[in-house]
Design an enzyme around this catalytic site. Structure first.
Site, PDB file in Angstrom:
ATOM      1  N   HIS A   1      -1.401   7.806   7.426  1.00 35.21           N
ATOM      2  CA  HIS A   1      -0.544   8.645   6.574  1.00 35.21           C
ATOM      3  C   HIS A   1      -1.288   9.896   6.111  1.00 35.21           C
ATOM      4  CE1 HIS A   1       3.232   6.596   6.082  1.00 35.21           C
ATOM      5  NE2 HIS A   1       2.674   5.452   5.713  1.00 35.21           N
TER       6      HIS A   1
ATOM      7  N   GLY B   1       0.829  -1.194   0.000  1.00 34.19           N
ATOM      8  CA  GLY B   1       0.000   0.000   0.000  1.00 34.19           C
ATOM      9  C   GLY B   1       0.866   1.247   0.000  1.00 34.19           C
TER      10      GLY B   1
ATOM     11  N   HIS C   1      -3.285   1.858   8.511  1.00 23.40           N
ATOM     12  CA  HIS C   1      -1.947   2.405   8.308  1.00 23.40           C
ATOM     13  C   HIS C   1      -1.970   3.537   7.263  1.00 23.40           C
ATOM     14  CE1 HIS C   1       2.541   1.920   8.187  1.00 23.40           C
ATOM     15  NE2 HIS C   1       2.350   2.536   7.025  1.00 23.40           N
ATOM     16  N   GLU C   2      -2.644   3.297   6.134  1.00 19.77           N
ATOM     17  CA  GLU C   2      -2.679   4.316   5.062  1.00 19.77           C
ATOM     18  C   GLU C   2      -3.491   5.529   5.496  1.00 19.77           C
ATOM     19  OE1 GLU C   2      -0.499   3.838   2.991  1.00 19.77           O
ATOM     20  OE2 GLU C   2      -0.268   1.677   3.141  1.00 19.77           O
TER      21      GLU C   2
ATOM     22  N   CYS D   1       6.642   0.019   7.070  1.00 22.54           N
ATOM     23  CA  CYS D   1       6.247   1.231   6.337  1.00 22.54           C
ATOM     24  C   CYS D   1       7.333   1.570   5.327  1.00 22.54           C
ATOM     25  CB  CYS D   1       6.074   2.380   7.332  1.00 22.54           C
ATOM     26  SG  CYS D   1       5.601   3.925   6.538  1.00 22.54           S
ATOM     27  N   LEU D   2       6.938   1.839   4.079  1.00 21.72           N
ATOM     28  CA  LEU D   2       7.918   2.182   3.049  1.00 21.72           C
ATOM     29  C   LEU D   2       8.656   3.475   3.394  1.00 21.72           C
ATOM     30  CD1 LEU D   2       5.922   1.356  -0.226  1.00 21.72           C
ATOM     31  CD2 LEU D   2       7.760   0.011   0.824  1.00 21.72           C
TER      32      LEU D   2
ATOM     33  N   GLN E   1       3.333   9.977   0.873  1.00 24.18           N
ATOM     34  CA  GLN E   1       4.602   9.234   0.789  1.00 24.18           C
ATOM     35  C   GLN E   1       5.376   9.536  -0.498  1.00 24.18           C
ATOM     36  OE1 GLN E   1       2.706   5.293   2.010  1.00 24.18           O
ATOM     37  NE2 GLN E   1       4.746   5.154   2.918  1.00 24.18           N
TER      38      GLN E   1
HETATM   39 ZN    ZN Z   1       3.525   3.620   5.783  1.00 20.81          ZN
END
Ligand code: ZN
Length: 183
Positions: free
Chosen positions: A142, A54, A138-139, A96-97, A59
């Site tokens: 963000h 995701g 999670h998204e 998390c990226l 991000q």
């Molecule tokens: Zn993340």
């Protein structure tokens, strides 16, 4: 420059912890135009390249309420999402990226009912459990400028910040990850 270049999707870098865009609140999408469609394509490309399950617009540095995901081979783009209901508890090793190399075991609701707008402008509701429910939470964080660190216990946060700094400073070999258990 070849004429094809104009039609290629612009490649974006994934922003990492410390970038202020990750801690600001994203704006609602008012108009679903070509720009939004192209943005969602660029987000999916960045997500698959990472690779990740995701990705939220902040991000890649865009303060819009959009996230993309793919958990079963089907890419999905959602706009202006909100969680309508949540229930239960589930522990999952979350990554998390934007915080590469770090996985932290966290307790969050197990099931959520998400309401969002799709690229066709339709308001939809999605019932999600376990992994998908975690991804949604999670998204959504963000889009509200919230990173995993804010969801950790104080002990985990201290350890995670130390470990993240060590990883970011090159203290680990390429691709090495660090897991922090629930405490
Ligand atoms: Zn993340």
């Amino acid at each position: 420059m070849s004429p094809q270049v104009a039609f290629q999707i612009v490649a974006y870098d994934i922003r990492t912890f410390g970038d202020p865009v990750l801690t600001s609140v994203a704006e609602q999408v008012e108009n679903i135009d070509g720009k939004i469609v192209r943005l969602s394509q660029a987000m999916l490309q960045a997500m698959y390249q990472a690779p990740g399950l995701g990705l939220a617009a902040p991000q890649i540095g865009v303060q819009k309420q959009i996230f993309v995901y793919d958990v079963d081979g089907e890419p999905v783009t959602l706009l202006n999402p909100r969680i309508v209901e949540s229930r239960g508890e589930w522990v999952y090793d979350e990554g998390c990226l934007s915080i590469p190399g770090l996985y932290v075991e966290m307790l969050r609701p197990k099931e959520v009912l998400l309401e969002a707008v799709d690229l066709g402008g339709n308001t939809i509701q999605i019932e999600a459990d376990e992994l998908l429910a975690r991804l949604f939470q999670h998204e959504l964080d963000h889009l509200n400028g919230v990173l995993m660190f804010e969801r950790m216990t104080p002990d985990q946060r201290e350890e995670a910040l130390t470990e993240y700094k060590r990883i970011a400073d090159g203290g680990t070999s390429e691709g090495e990850t660090r897991h922090i258990g629930l405490k």
